[in-house]
Design a protein around this motif. Sequence first.
Motif, PDB file in Angstrom:
ATOM      1  N   UNK A 212     -28.613 -12.012 -58.716  1.00  0.00           N
ATOM      2  CA  UNK A 212     -29.742 -12.050 -60.156  1.00  0.00           C
ATOM      3  C   UNK A 212     -30.753 -10.747 -59.763  1.00  0.00           C
ATOM      4  N   UNK A 213     -31.532 -10.926 -60.760  1.00  0.00           N
ATOM      5  CA  UNK A 213     -32.346  -9.777 -60.684  1.00  0.00           C
ATOM      6  C   UNK A 213     -33.405 -10.764 -61.130  1.00  0.00           C
ATOM      7  N   UNK A 214     -34.776 -10.670 -60.992  1.00  0.00           N
ATOM      8  CA  UNK A 214     -35.535 -10.410 -61.710  1.00  0.00           C
ATOM      9  C   UNK A 214     -36.795  -9.912 -61.867  1.00  0.00           C
ATOM     10  N   UNK A 215     -37.224 -10.078 -63.143  1.00  0.00           N
ATOM     11  CA  UNK A 215     -38.146  -8.767 -64.126  1.00  0.00           C
ATOM     12  C   UNK A 215     -39.149  -8.026 -62.831  1.00  0.00           C
ATOM     13  N   UNK A 216     -39.530  -8.810 -61.991  1.00  0.00           N
ATOM     14  CA  UNK A 216     -40.781  -8.597 -61.310  1.00  0.00           C
ATOM     15  C   UNK A 216     -40.614  -8.566 -59.901  1.00  0.00           C
ATOM     16  N   UNK A 217     -40.531  -7.264 -59.422  1.00  0.00           N
ATOM     17  CA  UNK A 217     -40.417  -7.217 -58.304  1.00  0.00           C
ATOM     18  C   UNK A 217     -41.374  -8.061 -56.837  1.00  0.00           C
ATOM     19  N   UNK A 218     -42.144  -8.750 -57.703  1.00  0.00           N
ATOM     20  CA  UNK A 218     -43.347  -9.771 -56.991  1.00  0.00           C
ATOM     21  C   UNK A 218     -42.390 -10.916 -56.820  1.00  0.00           C
ATOM     22  N   UNK A 219     -41.233 -10.923 -57.305  1.00  0.00           N
ATOM     23  CA  UNK A 219     -40.556 -12.432 -57.052  1.00  0.00           C
ATOM     24  C   UNK A 219     -39.490 -12.369 -56.121  1.00  0.00           C
ATOM     25  N   UNK A 220     -39.216 -10.840 -55.504  1.00  0.00           N
ATOM     26  CA  UNK A 220     -37.967 -10.544 -54.173  1.00  0.00           C
ATOM     27  C   UNK A 220     -39.030 -10.550 -53.278  1.00  0.00           C
ATOM     28  N   UNK A 221     -40.071 -10.493 -53.606  1.00  0.00           N
ATOM     29  CA  UNK A 221     -41.066 -11.066 -52.468  1.00  0.00           C
ATOM     30  C   UNK A 221     -41.308 -12.208 -52.182  1.00  0.00           C
ATOM     31  N   UNK A 222     -41.254 -12.676 -53.205  1.00  0.00           N
ATOM     32  CA  UNK A 222     -41.778 -14.159 -53.107  1.00  0.00           C
ATOM     33  C   UNK A 222     -40.619 -15.148 -52.990  1.00  0.00           C
ATOM     34  N   UNK A 223     -39.460 -14.660 -53.077  1.00  0.00           N
ATOM     35  CA  UNK A 223     -38.473 -15.300 -52.361  1.00  0.00           C
ATOM     36  C   UNK A 223     -37.639 -15.165 -50.973  1.00  0.00           C
ATOM     37  N   UNK A 224     -38.270 -13.796 -50.650  1.00  0.00           N
ATOM     38  CA  UNK A 224     -38.593 -13.632 -49.617  1.00  0.00           C
ATOM     39  C   UNK A 224     -39.096 -14.603 -48.600  1.00  0.00           C
ATOM     40  N   UNK A 225     -40.067 -14.706 -49.207  1.00  0.00           N
ATOM     41  CA  UNK A 225     -40.905 -15.929 -47.926  1.00  0.00           C
ATOM     42  C   UNK A 225     -39.999 -16.580 -48.106  1.00  0.00           C
ATOM     43  N   UNK A 226     -40.464 -17.507 -48.814  1.00  0.00           N
ATOM     44  CA  UNK A 226     -39.847 -19.075 -49.119  1.00  0.00           C
ATOM     45  C   UNK A 226     -38.603 -19.028 -48.625  1.00  0.00           C
ATOM     46  N   UNK A 227     -37.447 -18.331 -48.222  1.00  0.00           N
ATOM     47  CA  UNK A 227     -36.397 -17.900 -47.261  1.00  0.00           C
ATOM     48  C   UNK A 227     -36.771 -18.495 -46.154  1.00  0.00           C
ATOM     49  N   UNK A 228     -37.617 -17.593 -45.607  1.00  0.00           N
ATOM     50  CA  UNK A 228     -37.877 -16.830 -44.204  1.00  0.00           C
ATOM     51  C   UNK A 228     -38.501 -18.023 -43.800  1.00  0.00           C
ATOM     52  N   UNK A 229     -40.277 -18.291 -44.572  1.00  0.00           N
ATOM     53  CA  UNK A 229     -40.889 -18.748 -43.520  1.00  0.00           C
ATOM     54  C   UNK A 229     -40.341 -20.414 -44.177  1.00  0.00           C
ATOM     55  N   UNK A 230     -39.519 -20.898 -44.811  1.00  0.00           N
ATOM     56  CA  UNK A 230     -38.651 -21.933 -45.016  1.00  0.00           C
ATOM     57  C   UNK A 230     -37.822 -22.077 -44.501  1.00  0.00           C
ATOM     58  N   UNK A 231     -37.388 -21.631 -43.927  1.00  0.00           N
ATOM     59  CA  UNK A 231     -35.813 -21.464 -43.401  1.00  0.00           C
ATOM     60  C   UNK A 231     -34.703 -22.364 -44.768  1.00  0.00           C
ATOM     61  N   UNK A 232     -34.937 -21.683 -45.960  1.00  0.00           N
ATOM     62  CA  UNK A 232     -34.235 -22.393 -46.816  1.00  0.00           C
ATOM     63  C   UNK A 232     -32.424 -21.620 -46.773  1.00  0.00           C
ATOM     64  N   UNK A 233     -32.812 -20.444 -46.581  1.00  0.00           N
ATOM     65  CA  UNK A 233     -31.048 -20.111 -46.178  1.00  0.00           C
ATOM     66  C   UNK A 233     -30.876 -18.918 -45.406  1.00  0.00           C
ATOM     67  N   UNK A 234     -29.802 -19.295 -44.807  1.00  0.00           N
ATOM     68  CA  UNK A 234     -29.533 -17.952 -43.510  1.00  0.00           C
ATOM     69  C   UNK A 234     -29.134 -15.979 -44.033  1.00  0.00           C
ATOM     70  N   UNK A 235     -30.868 -15.676 -43.572  1.00  0.00           N
ATOM     71  CA  UNK A 235     -30.688 -14.416 -43.732  1.00  0.00           C
ATOM     72  C   UNK A 235     -29.832 -13.244 -43.479  1.00  0.00           C
ATOM     73  N   UNK A 236     -28.892 -12.595 -44.331  1.00  0.00           N
ATOM     74  CA  UNK A 236     -27.976 -11.835 -44.179  1.00  0.00           C
ATOM     75  C   UNK A 236     -28.292 -10.197 -44.145  1.00  0.00           C
ATOM     76  N   UNK A 237     -29.192  -9.405 -44.979  1.00  0.00           N
ATOM     77  CA  UNK A 237     -29.728  -8.358 -44.835  1.00  0.00           C
ATOM     78  C   UNK A 237     -30.735  -8.809 -45.313  1.00  0.00           C
ATOM     79  N   UNK A 238     -32.242  -7.686 -44.679  1.00  0.00           N
ATOM     80  CA  UNK A 238     -33.267  -7.696 -44.879  1.00  0.00           C
ATOM     81  C   UNK A 238     -33.925  -7.202 -46.437  1.00  0.00           C
ATOM     82  N   UNK A 239     -34.867  -7.098 -46.712  1.00  0.00           N
ATOM     83  CA  UNK A 239     -35.602  -6.338 -47.645  1.00  0.00           C
ATOM     84  C   UNK A 239     -35.358  -4.997 -47.845  1.00  0.00           C
TER      85      UNK A 239
END
Length: 300
Positions: A212-239
């Motif tokens: 899924x694609x967000x309109x702005x790149x900032x949202x990818x960084x915000x999602x990355x923060x949610x996932x990594x800082x919150x441990x919400x899902x196992x990351x498989x490939x980094x940014x």
Amino acid sequence: MATVKELGYIGIEASDLAAWEAFGVGVLGLQLASRDDASLVFRMDGKAHRITVTHGPADDLAVTGFDCGDAAALDDIAARLAAAGHAVQEGDAALATSRKVERIAVSQDPMGNRVELYVGLADAETPFEPGLTRSGFQTENGGAGHAVLAAKDRQAALDYYGILGFTVSDYVVQEMAPGRVIDAVFTHCNGRHHTLAFADVPGGKRMQHFMTETNEMQDVGLAWDRVVRGGLAPVTLTLGVHANDQMFSFYMHTPSGVDWEYGSGGLIITDEASWQVKQWDAVSTWGHVPAPLLAQALTP
Ligand code: FE2
């Protein structure tokens, strides 16, 4: 020749709906349109639904739905599928109602995936609420997103989806590690660089990932923060940024084990006539580092 307009919706069959509700809302930032014991319905724009998760054991893709635009186009595509030996069945009123479409027909691709061809996906009755995303999702140019499907017989997949109007965008062949080669073909049915890609993916899942694609790149960084800082899902490939579709994204496991790519800035093919099909020798321009490699680099 009529072609599909976009991948309008997908369905996933999942064993843990509670985990998917948390993932869809709390990680992806989708809007939960409805839920019951059997399913979750998510929105990502003004349409009534884009991603539906149904309770079941498969933990995999269950259905893809393609917008045919109008009834004549659906008839044309269905007739050409039938002529090529692919059974197409007109869906009944109950199915159309459940999918919130005016008309629907059901087919099956050569990999055994359920494919729905529809006309008239309903708009939602309320405006989309972007939730955790600031910019919302990019669906205007190309529909819900893109999927990489497992296909042992690539040509059979290309032939089938060619009838729906998909043409090759490009190829990527890269040896990721000794003996492990990524060899994928990317196809489009609208401006989105690819809506479907096919590769001989190990692991037995029908779908390797959905993007899924967000309109702005900032949202990818915000999602990355949610996932990594919150441990919400196992990351498989980094940014990272993909070489072919230029998508800025990262990948993580969904509760069903298939991956989800969270991206922004994907290439839109604006001039089909001048598009040059090429073969890339790298999946990514930078980044998309596999999680174990990153963990190794972070170990003192
Ligand atoms: Fe992708």
